[in-house]
Write a protein that holds these residues in place. Structure first.
Motif, PDB file in Angstrom:
ATOM      1  N   ARG A 105       3.610  -7.777   2.929  1.00  0.00           N
ATOM      2  CA  ARG A 105       2.524  -6.906   3.367  1.00  0.00           C
ATOM      3  C   ARG A 105       2.710  -6.612   4.846  1.00  0.00           C
ATOM      4  O   ARG A 105       2.909  -7.526   5.661  1.00  0.00           O
ATOM      5  CB  ARG A 105       1.171  -7.573   3.117  1.00  0.00           C
ATOM      6  N   ALA A 106       2.665  -5.317   5.235  1.00  0.00           N
ATOM      7  CA  ALA A 106       2.780  -4.941   6.644  1.00  0.00           C
ATOM      8  C   ALA A 106       2.137  -3.579   6.848  1.00  0.00           C
ATOM      9  O   ALA A 106       2.175  -2.710   5.960  1.00  0.00           O
ATOM     10  CB  ALA A 106       4.237  -4.891   7.088  1.00  0.00           C
ATOM     11  N   PHE A 140       6.689   1.415   1.756  1.00  0.00           N
ATOM     12  CA  PHE A 140       5.570   1.987   1.005  1.00  0.00           C
ATOM     13  C   PHE A 140       5.842   1.773  -0.490  1.00  0.00           C
ATOM     14  O   PHE A 140       5.774   2.694  -1.295  1.00  0.00           O
ATOM     15  CB  PHE A 140       5.386   3.475   1.323  1.00  0.00           C
ATOM     16  N   SER A 141       6.101   0.531  -0.841  1.00  0.00           N
ATOM     17  CA  SER A 141       6.664   0.213  -2.156  1.00  0.00           C
ATOM     18  C   SER A 141       5.639   0.169  -3.277  1.00  0.00           C
ATOM     19  O   SER A 141       6.027   0.122  -4.455  1.00  0.00           O
ATOM     20  CB  SER A 141       7.392  -1.130  -2.086  1.00  0.00           C
ATOM     21  N   ARG A 183       9.575  -4.095  14.183  1.00  0.00           N
ATOM     22  CA  ARG A 183      10.955  -4.412  14.567  1.00  0.00           C
ATOM     23  C   ARG A 183      11.245  -5.913  14.564  1.00  0.00           C
ATOM     24  O   ARG A 183      12.380  -6.325  14.308  1.00  0.00           O
ATOM     25  CB  ARG A 183      11.251  -3.846  15.959  1.00  0.00           C
ATOM     26  N   HIS A 184      10.220  -6.685  14.874  1.00  0.00           N
ATOM     27  CA  HIS A 184      10.443  -8.127  14.990  1.00  0.00           C
ATOM     28  C   HIS A 184      10.034  -8.898  13.740  1.00  0.00           C
ATOM     29  O   HIS A 184      10.087 -10.130  13.744  1.00  0.00           O
ATOM     30  CB  HIS A 184       9.684  -8.665  16.208  1.00  0.00           C
ATOM     31  N   ALA A 185       9.647  -8.186  12.685  1.00  0.00           N
ATOM     32  CA  ALA A 185       9.288  -8.866  11.439  1.00  0.00           C
ATOM     33  C   ALA A 185      10.526  -9.526  10.845  1.00  0.00           C
ATOM     34  O   ALA A 185      11.612  -8.932  10.827  1.00  0.00           O
ATOM     35  CB  ALA A 185       8.696  -7.868  10.451  1.00  0.00           C
ATOM     36  N   VAL A 217       8.001  -3.353   0.966  1.00  0.00           N
ATOM     37  CA  VAL A 217       6.960  -3.553   1.981  1.00  0.00           C
ATOM     38  C   VAL A 217       5.844  -2.552   1.725  1.00  0.00           C
ATOM     39  O   VAL A 217       6.097  -1.349   1.559  1.00  0.00           O
ATOM     40  CB  VAL A 217       7.522  -3.388   3.408  1.00  0.00           C
ATOM     41  N   GLU A 218       4.620  -3.047   1.725  1.00  0.00           N
ATOM     42  CA  GLU A 218       3.447  -2.250   1.369  1.00  0.00           C
ATOM     43  C   GLU A 218       2.268  -2.690   2.217  1.00  0.00           C
ATOM     44  O   GLU A 218       2.196  -3.857   2.626  1.00  0.00           O
ATOM     45  CB  GLU A 218       3.159  -2.437  -0.133  1.00  0.00           C
ATOM     46  N   GLY A 219       1.346  -1.777   2.500  1.00  0.00           N
ATOM     47  CA  GLY A 219       0.221  -2.082   3.367  1.00  0.00           C
ATOM     48  C   GLY A 219      -0.945  -2.768   2.693  1.00  0.00           C
ATOM     49  O   GLY A 219      -1.864  -3.242   3.372  1.00  0.00           O
TER      50      GLY A 219
END
Length: 448
Positions: free
Chosen positions: A354-355, A308-309, A362-364, A328-330
């Motif tokens: 972005r995620a 949530f960066s 887990r698999h990113a 990592v940010e949405g």
């Protein structure tokens, strides 16, 4: 055959509840609720009382009755708490923005800390090993961003500029707001003057105002375009406040980042657009970043994951200390903003992705790289799915920054089950004069 006994006399009278609406009662306030209302008992039933403080004896009038609780308002205080103070604002009690101005600022902070600690003990059965003093700054003039409502009365065309009334969706006309940044406080009078005698201005629904250390924004949300003469007036308001004027016809994100806010302790400046999230309290944000670096203590050999960066508020300071940092940010827009901020700061050991962090990651590829330290700063809804995936990850230290104690307690369960312990805890008084509380916890892996 058994026969029922004959009962004599008239029908039994239905007992009228003692806590019916508009009934009055005298009671002693026992404590504060999490949202800052006084709590007392009437015939054993919990009663929430606005603007009442622990230890006070008050006469109240019941406003609402529910199965498990009542709500009431004070008619008269028979005794005053030693922590009671005069509110800063003439609109206090009517405006829905602040709910603790009648409580001394030190008592406010004690209440907020106790609120989080009580929930940790009650629902997670855990106590932090160290409880540090709260992060504090000025209790007024701190708010550098706000949403201001704009409406127009039908009966006389009078323009209303302000905030929602307490417990209502209706707007309260505001002259000034003492918790707003001093440079932004004239906005109410300036907007009201600019919109006066301009005909139907109901196409303007609200104004989002934000200010950095260099520049800021006055963003007006409109249902349709504004006539040129009105745009000229509104541009004059923006110029008076030294802000960029934006007129938005939809809710799409702004991509034009013309303003900067600073982290002087790290010699960093971060660009932001009018729709970007920034911490509302600049002084507390700087203190929070400093404390995060101190508690997480990244070394030049360690990799750090920042979830949530946002636009890099924690990521960039961490990159100055660590070997490698991944944020990592949405939001695609925020990811691009963070990358640009990192480039401007000449930091080449930081990457952004972005995620959707409410889903499995887990698999990113970025997650499978491995991290020594993790920081997460989730929204009010918390980060349960995220934490479930972090619990067995084995990071040495996890720093959780929370803006909702209930979500925090729920999120901690998987980490505690894996043996993490709460090494440090402290609150951050990001929103003085309100019941809103932010907190920081350092969790340490059992093998660390």
């Amino acid at each position: 055959m058994r026969r029922s006994r004959i009962k004599y006399g008239g029908p039994s009278k239905r007992r009228t509840p003692s806590t019916s609406i508009d009934s009055t009662h005298t009671l002693k306030v026992e404590r504060l609720s999490h949202e800052g209302r006084g709590v007392g008992l009437i015939d054993g039933k919990t009663t929430f009382i606005a603007d009442a403080l622990p230890g006070e004896e008050v006469e109240v009038r019941i406003e609402e009755t529910h199965k498990r609780y009542n709500t009431a308002r004070v008619i008269q205080r028979h005794t005053d708490s030693p922590d009671r103070v005069l509110p800063l604002c003439a609109h206090y009690g009517h405006c829905g923005g602040c709910d603790l101005q009648h409580l001394h600022i030190e008592a406010q902070r004690q209440h907020k800390s106790r609120q989080v600690l009580d929930q940790l003990q009650r629902y997670a059965n855990v106590e932090p090993e160290e409880i540090l003093p709260p992060l504090v700054a000025d209790a007024s003039g701190y708010r550098r961003s706000a949403r201001i409502g704009i409406n127009q009365r039908q009966r006389d065309g009078e323009v209303i500029v302000g905030f929602r009334r307490r417990g209502s969706n209706k707007l309260l006309d505001i002259d000034s707001c003492p918790v707003m940044d001093k440079q932004l406080q004239p906005v109410f009078a300036l907007l009201r003057e600019a919109l006066h005698d301009q005909g139907d201005v109901r196409r303007i629904t609200h104004a989002d105002i934000s200010r950095g250390d260099q520049g800021g924004y006055l963003r007006l949300r409109c249902t349709r375009g504004l006539p040129e003469h009105l745009q000229v007036r509104l541009q004059q308001v923006a110029d008076e406040l030294d802000l960029v004027l934006e007129i938005a016809l939809d809710n799409s994100a702004s991509t034009d980042a013309q303003a900067l806010y600073s982290l002087p302790g790290q010699d960093l400046s971060l660009a932001f657009a009018s729709t970007d999230f920034i911490q509302v309290n600049a002084a507390i944000n700087q203190a929070m970043v400093n404390q995060a670096l101190e508690w997480l203590a990244p070394s030049t050999e360690e990799r750090v994951l920042d979830l949530f960066s946002g636009l890099g508020n924690f990521t960039l300071p961490l990159a100055q200390k660590a070997a490698q940092v991944v944020g990592v940010e949405g939001s695609d827009t925020m990811v691009e903003r963070a990358r640009s901020n990192a480039e401007q700061a000449s930091l080449n050991n930081v990457s952004f992705y972005r995620a959707d962090l409410t889903q499995t990651f887990r698999h990113a590829p970025w997650f499978r790289e491995g991290f020594d330290l993790i920081l997460l700063d989730p929204p009010r809804t918390g980060a349960r799915e995220t934490v479930n995936q972090l619990a067995s990850y084995g990071a040495k230290r996890i720093l959780y920054i929370s803006c909702n104690p209930s979500a925090l307690v729920a999120d901690l369960a998987p980490l505690l089950e894996q043996g993490y312990r709460i090494k440090r805890f402290g609150i951050m008084d990001m929103f003085p004069q309100t019941a809103h509380v932010e907190s920081m916890l350092l969790l340490v892996h059992p093998d660390a």
